[in-house]
Design a protein around this motif. Sequence first.
Motif, PDB file in Angstrom:
ATOM      1  N   SER A   1      73.598 -11.866  51.406  1.00  0.00           N
ATOM      2  CA  SER A   1      73.651 -12.575  50.127  1.00  0.00           C
ATOM      3  C   SER A   1      72.849 -11.804  49.084  1.00  0.00           C
ATOM      4  CB  SER A   1      73.058 -13.979  50.282  1.00  0.00           C
ATOM      5  OG  SER A   1      71.664 -13.892  50.489  1.00  0.00           O
TER       6      SER A   1
ATOM      7  N   GLN B   1      70.464 -12.961  47.450  1.00  0.00           N
ATOM      8  CA  GLN B   1      69.058 -13.302  47.665  1.00  0.00           C
ATOM      9  C   GLN B   1      68.439 -12.390  48.731  1.00  0.00           C
ATOM     10  OE1 GLN B   1      71.610 -15.546  47.771  1.00  0.00           O
ATOM     11  NE2 GLN B   1      71.251 -16.618  45.852  1.00  0.00           N
ATOM     12  N   ASP B   2      69.234 -12.086  49.774  1.00  0.00           N
ATOM     13  CA  ASP B   2      68.747 -11.169  50.814  1.00  0.00           C
ATOM     14  C   ASP B   2      68.480  -9.786  50.238  1.00  0.00           C
ATOM     15  OD1 ASP B   2      68.987 -13.198  52.689  1.00  0.00           O
ATOM     16  OD2 ASP B   2      70.856 -12.426  53.543  1.00  0.00           O
TER      17      ASP B   2
END
Length: 77
Positions: A8, A10-11
């Motif tokens: 993602s 966010q990752d």
Amino acid sequence: MNYPIPDSPQDILALQQKPVDEELVASAIAGVIKIVRSQGKSLEDLTAQVLEDDPLLDRQQRRWLSQLLAQAWESFT
């Protein structure tokens, strides 16, 4: 590889907390390709986005990055 491939955005942002090395960069590139593909986008879509004007990278750097992404994209097919 010491870093998992991000799943993602966010990752990918979380990778900023890690020391930068070749494996981290490779993981980030693989994650971007994985995410773009999961969104149903093409290499052309990704290339167009990378080549857009951006204050972070100059034109030559954006071209180099787009070529690198194209090579990585082909490696993952």
